[in-house]
Scaffold this motif. Structure first.
Motif, PDB file in Angstrom:
ATOM      1  N   GLY A  88       0.806  -1.220   0.000  1.00 22.92           N
ATOM      2  CA  GLY A  88       0.000   0.000   0.000  1.00 22.92           C
ATOM      3  C   GLY A  88       0.832   1.259   0.000  1.00 22.92           C
ATOM      4  O   GLY A  88       1.882   1.333  -0.648  1.00 22.92           O
ATOM      5  N   ASP A  89       0.381   2.259   0.755  1.00 23.70           N
ATOM      6  CA  ASP A  89       1.075   3.540   0.835  1.00 23.70           C
ATOM      7  C   ASP A  89       2.450   3.425   1.487  1.00 23.70           C
ATOM      8  O   ASP A  89       3.252   4.340   1.401  1.00 23.70           O
ATOM      9  N   GLN A  90       2.705   2.323   2.156  1.00 26.55           N
ATOM     10  CA  GLN A  90       3.992   2.115   2.828  1.00 26.55           C
ATOM     11  C   GLN A  90       5.002   1.361   1.964  1.00 26.55           C
ATOM     12  O   GLN A  90       6.109   1.071   2.404  1.00 26.55           O
ATOM     13  N   SER A  91       4.636   1.036   0.734  1.00 29.19           N
ATOM     14  CA  SER A  91       5.548   0.341  -0.168  1.00 29.19           C
ATOM     15  C   SER A  91       6.848   1.121  -0.305  1.00 29.19           C
ATOM     16  O   SER A  91       6.861   2.350  -0.161  1.00 29.19           O
ATOM     17  N   GLN A  92       7.932   0.404  -0.568  1.00 29.29           N
ATOM     18  CA  GLN A  92       9.244   1.041  -0.632  1.00 29.29           C
ATOM     19  C   GLN A  92       9.968   0.697  -1.927  1.00 29.29           C
ATOM     20  O   GLN A  92      10.003  -0.456  -2.334  1.00 29.29           O
ATOM     21  N   ALA A  93      10.586   1.701  -2.539  1.00 34.64           N
ATOM     22  CA  ALA A  93      11.612   1.476  -3.555  1.00 34.64           C
ATOM     23  C   ALA A  93      12.936   1.419  -2.802  1.00 34.64           C
ATOM     24  O   ALA A  93      13.092   2.074  -1.757  1.00 34.64           O
ATOM     25  N   LYS A  94      13.902   0.645  -3.317  1.00 35.90           N
ATOM     26  CA  LYS A  94      15.170   0.464  -2.618  1.00 35.90           C
ATOM     27  C   LYS A  94      16.335   0.568  -3.598  1.00 35.90           C
ATOM     28  O   LYS A  94      16.242   0.098  -4.731  1.00 35.90           O
ATOM     29  N   LEU A  95      17.409   1.143  -3.132  1.00 37.71           N
ATOM     30  CA  LEU A  95      18.677   1.137  -3.848  1.00 37.71           C
ATOM     31  C   LEU A  95      19.634   0.296  -3.012  1.00 37.71           C
ATOM     32  O   LEU A  95      19.972   0.654  -1.889  1.00 37.71           O
ATOM     33  N   ILE A  96      20.067  -0.831  -3.585  1.00 34.52           N
ATOM     34  CA  ILE A  96      20.757  -1.887  -2.846  1.00 34.52           C
ATOM     35  C   ILE A  96      22.205  -2.009  -3.306  1.00 34.52           C
ATOM     36  O   ILE A  96      22.481  -1.957  -4.509  1.00 34.52           O
ATOM     37  N   ARG A  97      23.111  -2.211  -2.335  1.00 38.18           N
ATOM     38  CA  ARG A  97      24.489  -2.526  -2.703  1.00 38.18           C
ATOM     39  C   ARG A  97      25.194  -3.265  -1.575  1.00 38.18           C
ATOM     40  O   ARG A  97      24.752  -3.244  -0.418  1.00 38.18           O
ATOM     41  N   VAL A  98      26.271  -3.930  -1.933  1.00 39.83           N
ATOM     42  CA  VAL A  98      27.094  -4.669  -0.980  1.00 39.83           C
ATOM     43  C   VAL A  98      28.386  -3.901  -0.775  1.00 39.83           C
ATOM     44  O   VAL A  98      29.063  -3.550  -1.744  1.00 39.83           O
ATOM     45  N   ILE A  99      28.730  -3.641   0.472  1.00 35.79           N
ATOM     46  CA  ILE A  99      29.949  -2.920   0.809  1.00 35.79           C
ATOM     47  C   ILE A  99      31.117  -3.893   0.957  1.00 35.79           C
ATOM     48  O   ILE A  99      32.240  -3.617   0.542  1.00 35.79           O
ATOM     49  N   GLN A 100      30.828  -5.048   1.559  1.00 37.89           N
ATOM     50  CA  GLN A 100      31.856  -6.063   1.804  1.00 37.89           C
ATOM     51  C   GLN A 100      31.233  -7.426   1.609  1.00 37.89           C
ATOM     52  O   GLN A 100      30.126  -7.674   2.078  1.00 37.89           O
ATOM     53  N   GLY A 101      31.919  -8.330   0.918  1.00 42.69           N
ATOM     54  CA  GLY A 101      31.413  -9.674   0.714  1.00 42.69           C
ATOM     55  C   GLY A 101      30.612  -9.805  -0.558  1.00 42.69           C
ATOM     56  O   GLY A 101      30.864  -9.106  -1.546  1.00 42.69           O
ATOM     57  N   SER A 102      29.599 -10.697  -0.525  1.00 46.18           N
ATOM     58  CA  SER A 102      28.869 -11.031  -1.745  1.00 46.18           C
ATOM     59  C   SER A 102      27.499 -11.605  -1.402  1.00 46.18           C
ATOM     60  O   SER A 102      27.359 -12.355  -0.436  1.00 46.18           O
ATOM     61  N   VAL A 103      26.510 -11.263  -2.230  1.00 46.25           N
ATOM     62  CA  VAL A 103      25.163 -11.832  -2.081  1.00 46.25           C
ATOM     63  C   VAL A 103      24.593 -12.189  -3.451  1.00 46.25           C
ATOM     64  O   VAL A 103      24.984 -11.619  -4.472  1.00 46.25           O
ATOM     65  N   LEU A 104      23.668 -13.122  -3.448  1.00 46.98           N
ATOM     66  CA  LEU A 104      22.791 -13.353  -4.583  1.00 46.98           C
ATOM     67  C   LEU A 104      21.506 -12.618  -4.236  1.00 46.98           C
ATOM     68  O   LEU A 104      20.803 -12.989  -3.286  1.00 46.98           O
ATOM     69  N   ASP A 105      21.221 -11.551  -4.958  1.00 48.81           N
ATOM     70  CA  ASP A 105      20.061 -10.712  -4.685  1.00 48.81           C
ATOM     71  C   ASP A 105      18.922 -11.138  -5.604  1.00 48.81           C
ATOM     72  O   ASP A 105      19.131 -11.293  -6.813  1.00 48.81           O
ATOM     73  N   VAL A 106      17.734 -11.328  -5.034  1.00 39.87           N
ATOM     74  CA  VAL A 106      16.580 -11.815  -5.794  1.00 39.87           C
ATOM     75  C   VAL A 106      15.374 -10.926  -5.516  1.00 39.87           C
ATOM     76  O   VAL A 106      15.107 -10.580  -4.358  1.00 39.87           O
ATOM     77  N   VAL A 107      14.677 -10.555  -6.588  1.00 43.91           N
ATOM     78  CA  VAL A 107      13.436  -9.793  -6.465  1.00 43.91           C
ATOM     79  C   VAL A 107      12.344 -10.499  -7.256  1.00 43.91           C
ATOM     80  O   VAL A 107      12.618 -11.204  -8.231  1.00 43.91           O
ATOM     81  N   VAL A 108      11.096 -10.297  -6.816  1.00 45.73           N
ATOM     82  CA  VAL A 108       9.927 -10.835  -7.513  1.00 45.73           C
ATOM     83  C   VAL A 108       8.972  -9.683  -7.765  1.00 45.73           C
ATOM     84  O   VAL A 108       8.620  -8.939  -6.842  1.00 45.73           O
ATOM     85  N   ASP A 109       8.554  -9.528  -9.018  1.00 45.46           N
ATOM     86  CA  ASP A 109       7.651  -8.455  -9.416  1.00 45.46           C
ATOM     87  C   ASP A 109       6.222  -8.817  -9.005  1.00 45.46           C
ATOM     88  O   ASP A 109       5.674  -9.820  -9.455  1.00 45.46           O
ATOM     89  N   LEU A 110       5.624  -7.988  -8.148  1.00 43.59           N
ATOM     90  CA  LEU A 110       4.267  -8.227  -7.664  1.00 43.59           C
ATOM     91  C   LEU A 110       3.284  -7.194  -8.196  1.00 43.59           C
ATOM     92  O   LEU A 110       2.185  -7.043  -7.666  1.00 43.59           O
ATOM     93  N   ARG A 111       3.658  -6.523  -9.273  1.00 42.95           N
ATOM     94  CA  ARG A 111       2.797  -5.509  -9.889  1.00 42.95           C
ATOM     95  C   ARG A 111       1.919  -6.185 -10.939  1.00 42.95           C
ATOM     96  O   ARG A 111       2.385  -6.542 -12.019  1.00 42.95           O
ATOM     97  N   LYS A 112       0.640  -6.352 -10.599  1.00 40.89           N
ATOM     98  CA  LYS A 112      -0.296  -7.077 -11.475  1.00 40.89           C
ATOM     99  C   LYS A 112      -0.384  -6.502 -12.878  1.00 40.89           C
ATOM    100  O   LYS A 112      -0.636  -7.225 -13.830  1.00 40.89           O
ATOM    101  N   GLU A 113      -0.183  -5.196 -13.014  1.00 41.97           N
ATOM    102  CA  GLU A 113      -0.356  -4.534 -14.305  1.00 41.97           C
ATOM    103  C   GLU A 113       0.842  -4.715 -15.236  1.00 41.97           C
ATOM    104  O   GLU A 113       0.775  -4.330 -16.407  1.00 41.97           O
TER     105      GLU A 113
END
Length: 184
Positions: free
Chosen positions: A66-91
């Motif tokens: 809802g109104d509390q939804s967030q956009a995010k800018l993501i980064r890793v400072i140290q180490g490593s990740v596998l970053d995964v997102v799922v699109d939940l926008r019906k349109e």
């Protein structure tokens, strides 16, 4: 800064131009004018979060609704990740699809995730420092957790890993339940 399209509307992979020498390195991590010029988006970041995790920790898949939804800018400072997102926008034609990318201290890549995506990451190295800026404040009443291994979207996680999950993440909701709660 190089902006790389991901095939998802408003989901951007960004690679900074790194200037390095024997003393270390410098790069511009974010510039609002450059971001607007390349993406047409103008996020107003109001909160920044950081976590430190050990190898095989899986955090997510989290979202706020809802109104509390967030956009995010993501980064890793140290180490490593596998970053995964799922699109939940019906349109969007990418509704229910996932995107995965390795973010690490060597490639300095960043991922801009628009609102109404579930987000999570698997830590690939011990002592990984992960940071993200948000365009909305955290609100626990609007938070949902999508079950990280729900079979309704493509599974991007490596096989044969004993994931280290929080209790909240282990009890994530299935895809249909998350969608039903988002679109009441």
């Amino acid at each position: 800064m190089q902006f790389i399209e991901t095939g998802f509307k408003d989901l951007w992979l960004m690679e900074p131009k790194v200037f390095g020498d024997s003393r270390g390195y410098f790069f511009e991590a974010f510039n609002a004018n450059t971001f607007l010029e390349h993406t047409g988006l103008k996020p107003n970041f109001v909160q920044q979060n950081q976590s430190k995790s050990q190898k095989n920790v899986l955090r997510g898949l989290h979202l706020q609704t809802g109104d509390q939804s967030q956009a995010k800018l993501i980064r890793v400072i140290q180490g490593s990740v596998l970053d995964v997102v799922v699109d939940l926008r019906k349109e969007e034609p990418t509704f229910g699809k996932s995107y995965a990318i390795e973010l690490n201290e060597s490639n300095q890549r960043q991922l801009f995730v628009p609102r109404n995506f579930a987000h999570g990451f698997l830590v690939l190295e011990d002592d990984t420092l992960f940071t993200y800026s948000c365009d909305n404040y955290y609100n626990p009443q609007s938070e949902l957790t999508l079950k990280f291994d729900d079979p309704n979207f493509i599974n991007n996680w490596p096989e044969n890993i004993a994931f280290n999950l929080s209790e909240k993440d282990a009890k994530g909701l299935d895809f249909k339940s998350v969608i039903d709660r988002m679109y009441v």
